[in-house]
Design an enzyme around this catalytic site. Structure first.
Site, PDB file in Angstrom:
ATOM      1  N   CYS A  81      65.131  54.028  39.273  1.00 22.47           N
ATOM      2  CA  CYS A  81      64.261  54.172  40.437  1.00 22.47           C
ATOM      3  C   CYS A  81      65.083  54.535  41.679  1.00 22.47           C
ATOM      4  O   CYS A  81      65.678  55.605  41.731  1.00 22.47           O
ATOM      5  CB  CYS A  81      63.403  52.924  40.607  1.00 22.47           C
ATOM      6  SG  CYS A  81      62.058  53.154  41.783  1.00 22.47           S
ATOM      7  N   HIS A 192      60.805  52.593  35.321  1.00 23.32           N
ATOM      8  CA  HIS A 192      61.512  51.326  35.084  1.00 23.32           C
ATOM      9  C   HIS A 192      61.526  51.026  33.589  1.00 23.32           C
ATOM     10  O   HIS A 192      60.530  50.526  33.068  1.00 23.32           O
ATOM     11  CB  HIS A 192      60.796  50.188  35.819  1.00 23.32           C
ATOM     12  CG  HIS A 192      60.982  50.250  37.296  1.00 23.32           C
ATOM     13  ND1 HIS A 192      61.952  49.542  37.958  1.00 23.32           N
ATOM     14  CD2 HIS A 192      60.352  50.979  38.234  1.00 23.32           C
ATOM     15  CE1 HIS A 192      61.906  49.817  39.244  1.00 23.32           C
ATOM     16  NE2 HIS A 192      60.938  50.690  39.443  1.00 23.32           N
ATOM     17  N   GLU A 194      62.888  48.605  32.097  1.00 23.46           N
ATOM     18  CA  GLU A 194      62.753  47.152  31.876  1.00 23.46           C
ATOM     19  C   GLU A 194      61.313  46.685  32.027  1.00 23.46           C
ATOM     20  O   GLU A 194      60.989  45.543  31.724  1.00 23.46           O
ATOM     21  CB  GLU A 194      63.694  46.382  32.832  1.00 23.46           C
ATOM     22  CG  GLU A 194      63.251  46.274  34.289  1.00 23.46           C
ATOM     23  CD  GLU A 194      63.449  47.529  35.130  1.00 23.46           C
ATOM     24  OE1 GLU A 194      63.697  48.612  34.566  1.00 23.46           O
ATOM     25  OE2 GLU A 194      63.322  47.441  36.376  1.00 23.46           O
ATOM     26  N   ASP A 241      43.998  33.170  36.261  1.00 28.36           N
ATOM     27  CA  ASP A 241      43.797  32.269  37.397  1.00 28.36           C
ATOM     28  C   ASP A 241      44.395  30.920  36.985  1.00 28.36           C
ATOM     29  O   ASP A 241      43.958  30.324  35.993  1.00 28.36           O
ATOM     30  CB  ASP A 241      42.306  32.080  37.691  1.00 28.36           C
ATOM     31  CG  ASP A 241      41.669  33.336  38.300  1.00 28.36           C
ATOM     32  OD1 ASP A 241      42.393  34.320  38.528  1.00 28.36           O
ATOM     33  OD2 ASP A 241      40.451  33.308  38.547  1.00 28.36           O
ATOM     34  N   GLY A 329      48.984  31.872  47.933  1.00 27.14           N
ATOM     35  CA  GLY A 329      49.980  31.173  48.756  1.00 27.14           C
ATOM     36  C   GLY A 329      51.092  32.051  49.295  1.00 27.14           C
ATOM     37  O   GLY A 329      52.135  31.543  49.691  1.00 27.14           O
ATOM     38  N   ASP A 401      38.575  39.229  48.239  1.00 21.21           N
ATOM     39  CA  ASP A 401      37.517  38.384  47.653  1.00 21.21           C
ATOM     40  C   ASP A 401      36.226  38.571  48.455  1.00 21.21           C
ATOM     41  O   ASP A 401      35.833  37.683  49.227  1.00 21.21           O
ATOM     42  CB  ASP A 401      37.933  36.905  47.699  1.00 21.21           C
ATOM     43  CG  ASP A 401      39.208  36.623  46.928  1.00 21.21           C
ATOM     44  OD1 ASP A 401      39.317  37.073  45.776  1.00 21.21           O
ATOM     45  OD2 ASP A 401      40.114  35.968  47.486  1.00 21.21           O
ATOM     46  N   ASN A 466      38.355  42.258  43.957  1.00 25.88           N
ATOM     47  CA  ASN A 466      37.424  41.364  43.271  1.00 25.88           C
ATOM     48  C   ASN A 466      36.038  41.533  43.869  1.00 25.88           C
ATOM     49  O   ASN A 466      35.858  42.228  44.873  1.00 25.88           O
ATOM     50  CB  ASN A 466      37.856  39.910  43.458  1.00 25.88           C
ATOM     51  CG  ASN A 466      39.260  39.648  42.960  1.00 25.88           C
ATOM     52  OD1 ASN A 466      39.546  39.854  41.792  1.00 25.88           O
ATOM     53  ND2 ASN A 466      40.146  39.221  43.843  1.00 25.88           N
TER      54      ASN A 466
HETATM   55  O1  1PR Z   1      44.387  33.423  49.566  1.00 27.83           O
HETATM   56  O2  1PR Z   1      46.561  34.552  49.290  1.00 27.83           O
HETATM   57  O3  1PR Z   1      46.356  32.159  48.781  1.00 27.83           O
HETATM   58  O4  1PR Z   1      45.311  33.874  47.324  1.00 27.83           O
HETATM   59  C1  1PR Z   1      44.442  33.137  46.525  1.00 27.83           C
HETATM   60  C2  1PR Z   1      44.148  33.985  45.313  1.00 27.83           C
HETATM   61  O5  1PR Z   1      43.438  33.191  44.364  1.00 27.83           O
HETATM   62  C3  1PR Z   1      43.295  35.187  45.634  1.00 27.83           C
HETATM   63  O6  1PR Z   1      43.823  36.305  44.954  1.00 27.83           O
HETATM   64  C4  1PR Z   1      41.919  34.833  45.065  1.00 27.83           C
HETATM   65  O7  1PR Z   1      41.284  35.992  44.523  1.00 27.83           O
HETATM   66  C5  1PR Z   1      42.246  33.852  43.974  1.00 27.83           C
HETATM   67  N1  1PR Z   1      41.227  32.808  43.774  1.00 27.83           N
HETATM   68  C6  1PR Z   1      41.017  31.753  44.595  1.00 27.83           C
HETATM   69  N2  1PR Z   1      40.021  30.994  44.080  1.00 27.83           N
HETATM   70  C7  1PR Z   1      39.615  31.555  42.943  1.00 27.83           C
HETATM   71  C8  1PR Z   1      38.579  31.043  42.039  1.00 27.83           C
HETATM   72  O8  1PR Z   1      38.194  31.687  41.055  1.00 27.83           O
HETATM   73  N3  1PR Z   1      38.064  29.858  42.336  1.00 27.83           N
HETATM   74  N4  1PR Z   1      40.266  33.546  41.728  1.00 27.83           N
HETATM   75  C9  1PR Z   1      40.363  32.707  42.749  1.00 27.83           C
HETATM   76  C10 1PR Z   1      39.719  34.715  41.848  1.00 27.83           C
HETATM   77  C11 1PR Z   1      39.297  36.573  40.703  1.00 27.83           C
HETATM   78  C12 1PR Z   1      39.953  37.398  39.703  1.00 27.83           C
HETATM   79  C13 1PR Z   1      39.272  37.221  38.388  1.00 27.83           C
HETATM   80  C14 1PR Z   1      38.443  38.441  38.265  1.00 27.83           C
HETATM   81  C15 1PR Z   1      38.013  38.808  36.919  1.00 27.83           C
HETATM   82  N5  1PR Z   1      39.708  35.250  40.611  1.00 27.83           N
HETATM   83  O9  1PR Z   1      41.287  37.218  39.638  1.00 27.83           O
HETATM   84  O10 1PR Z   1      40.194  37.013  37.443  1.00 27.83           O
HETATM   85  O11 1PR Z   1      37.323  38.276  39.103  1.00 27.83           O
HETATM   86  O12 1PR Z   1      37.218  37.849  36.348  1.00 27.83           O
HETATM   87  P1  1PR Z   1      36.216  38.215  35.165  1.00 27.83           P
HETATM   88  O13 1PR Z   1      36.812  39.367  34.425  1.00 27.83           O
HETATM   89  O14 1PR Z   1      36.191  37.003  34.307  1.00 27.83           O
HETATM   90  O15 1PR Z   1      34.913  38.528  35.818  1.00 27.83           O
HETATM   91  P2  1PR Z   1      45.653  33.470  48.827  1.00 27.83           P
END
Ligand code: 1PR
Length: 551
Positions: A81, A192, A194, A241, A329, A401, A466
């Site tokens: 790269c 890349h 790797e 998640d 985070g 989100d 999302n």
């Molecule tokens: O705010 O920078 O600390 O990041 C927090 C992260 O955690 C964000 O990326 C947020 O989307 C994620 N998050 C927080 N709470 C939830 C929860 O579900 N309670 N997850 C969450 C969000 C969304 C996708 C999910 C897809 C596909 N998850 O990652 O996997 O929607 O799902 P599906 O195929 O089953 O429909 P910060």
């Protein structure tokens, strides 16, 4: 072989390269000071981040002349790269001069016909005869039937004066660029290895097992000027998640519209769908093109010394050789003793633990709000800006989100609205997409279009889109939302939320020009394996990656 060295100036994920080399049974020593270059028998430079940052770091550490001497000595050199780009005279990315070993300037891709960065898996066209000269395969194991992982906004356009240096070209949109270089003791790749699954590991093995030196007088270069095709594939991403369950174990969970607890009157347990490292390995084996880990309880303060996902990344990157994204985070954090660590420091810890990209959710919303309050002028202080500056735009993903806010008529809101086929509770046919923070717990006065345009302007390299209304519903992606966001930015977009069957993937690729699609629930519950999704896409005429490499 002893004497295998790696040049690292601390700008990104080099752990994956170390893991790949170790998987092949070799060990690698980090170059600590310029004198180490004299001890090296083989050298790998996995340049990461920006061209100027790399060249300035080489200058500051006194590596420039010793590196040129090393390459001139005829000992094997592999640049990856930015480690390849620095061999050229310069780059449009920076005013810093390159090493000037290869003629030419690294140029920015045009965004007229494609998303930039070029992020994903693309094919190569070899332009040198595939043979072995002096104990080294000229093509270093690069395979025309495989695709490799690229992530860059700048590239060297192919030109006839580069014929002797060029090992392979790649087409992205209508641009043909040099994707691999080979001359004598120099072998470089823009992609890349790797991170390119077993096809990439095979290339590294060729460099490690071979002499690393080719007698160019015996190599035939194909003529005429190579003609490639854009064989850029659509990426399928598995998303994990992750959070601690009520017993304190780190588990992969999955919500219904972000609610991850089993339904029960007493308030159920956190759904447990497996262990993060094991699941990541399973998805790599099943053909995932990328894996994302989201720490979904990151809204709680996580002291730097106690970031649970660091260990997950360290372990996952030992067996998973595709890109890893980590989210949740990524912001300034405060330790119990009051010590504050910047978002840049937090991201740095993740990159050193094996992450290729960090994904920023809540903090991106606050940064966009700050950007608009400052009349649309970036002030250089946000996490997006500081991380992109140090590690490159491609390392910064924005996780969005959004949730729908229905209106009967666009005039009811100042926000950007779309017409939606999913009507609201009172038959509304319009909605705007409200940005949320803290995992959807709090809505803000910002729409998704405002967020993504601000984040692109601040230097983000990708959008993970999302949709809270669709999440976990298995009812398909929100096509209108995806089209709307895609039309607002030129950086790549990942479609997420709602995948329930393989047709949903072909639908999102056919009806939007999104670069990749992510799913969680259907993969975790083994309802639809990743290879079934890919077979369906292939049958539908959509290009996807298949890794048939046997090691
Ligand atoms: O705010 O920078 O600390 O990041 C927090 C992260 O955690 C964000 O990326 C947020 O989307 C994620 N998050 C927080 N709470 C939830 C929860 O579900 N309670 N997850 C969450 C969000 C969304 C996708 C999910 C897809 C596909 N998850 O990652 O996997 O929607 O799902 P599906 O195929 O089953 O429909 P910060």
């Amino acid at each position: 072989m002893t004497g295998l060295y790696m040049l690292d100036y601390g700008a990104g994920n080099v752990r994956s390269l170390v893991n790949a080399v170790e998987k092949l049974g070799y060990s690698i020593t980090f170059v600590k000071d310029p004198a180490d270059l004299k001890k090296a028998d083989k050298l790998i430079f996995p340049g990461v981040g920006a061209f100027g940052h790399a060249m300035d770091a080489l200058q500051a550490k006194g590596f420039v002349e010793p590196l040129k001497e090393y390459i001139a000595s005829g000992k094997p050199y592999m640049g990856i790269c930015v480690g390849m780009q620095t061999l050229f005279e310069g780059s449009e990315e920076s005013t810093s001069k390159g090493l000037g070993i290869i003629p030419g300037i690294v140029k920015h891709f045009s965004t007229a016909d494609k998303a930039v960065p070029h992020m994903g898996w693309n094919a190569t066209q070899l332009v040198k005869e595939q043979t072995e000269v002096g104990g080294q395969a000229v093509n270093y194991g690069i395979d025309q039937d495989s695709v490799y992982y690229f992530v860059h906004s700048y590239a060297v356009p192919y030109a006839d004066n580069l014929k002797e240096w060029t090992l392979a070209t790649t087409q992205y949109g209508d641009e043909i660029f040099v994707s691999a270089v080979q001359k004598g003791n120099v072998c470089c790749t823009q992609f890349h290895p790797e991170k390119s699954g077993f096809a990439g590991i095979k290339l590294l093995r060729s460099f490690l097992e071979g002499t690393g030196v080719v007698d160019d007088s015996k190599v035939k270069i194909f003529d005429p000027r190579p003609k490639s095709k854009d064989l850029f594939t659509k990426r399928i991403i598995a998303c994990l998640d992750v959070r601690a369950n009520d017993q304190g174990d780190l588990v992969v969970t999955k919500g219904d519209q972000y609610d991850v607890r089993e339904k029960s009157e007493a308030g159920g347990d956190v759904r447990n769908l497996g262990k993060p490292v094991e699941l990541a390995k399973r998805y790599f084996d099943e053909g995932a093109d990328e894996i994302a880990f989201l720490n979904i309880t990151s809204f709680r303060n996580c002291p730097m010394a106690d970031l649970p996902m660091l260990e997950v990344l360290k372990l996952a990157s030992q067996t998973v050789f595709v890109p890893l994204t980590i989210g949740g985070g990524i912001r300034d954090v405060t330790d119990p003793d009051g010590k504050v660590h910047s978002a840049l420091d937090v991201a740095g810890e993740y990159f050193r633990s094996g992450a290729d990209k960090v994904s920023i959710g809540s903090d991106a919303v606050y940064s966009a709000e700050k950007f608009y309050a400052n009349d649309g002028v970036p002030d250089g202080t946000t996490a997006i800006e500081t991380i992109a500056k140090a590690y490159g735009a491609q390392a910064v993903v924005i996780s969005v989100d959004p949730k729908r806010v229905y209106v009967k008529d666009p005039s009811e809101t100042k926000h950007h609205v779309v017409k939606t086929p999913y009507t609201g509770p009172n038959g509304e046919t319009y909605c705007w997409y409200q940005c949320t923070v803290k995992g959807g717990r709090e809505g803000r006065d910002l729409d998704v279009r405002q967020l993504v345009t601000a984040c692109q302007r601040l230097g983000a390299g990708e959008i993970l889109l999302n949709c809270m209304d669709k999440d976990g519903t298995n009812s398909g992606y929100d096509i209108e939302l995806i089209r709307d966001v895609k039309s607002a930015v030129t950086i790549p977009v990942v479609a997420s939320s709602g995948a329930g069957n393989p047709t949903h993937f072909s639908q999102v690729f056919n009806e939007t020009n999104v670069e990749s699609a992510l799913a969680a629930g259907i993969f975790h519950r083994r309802e639809v394996p990743i290879d079934t999704v890919k077979s369906h896409l292939k049958e539908s005429g959509i290009l996807v990656r298949e890794d048939h490499t046997e090691l």
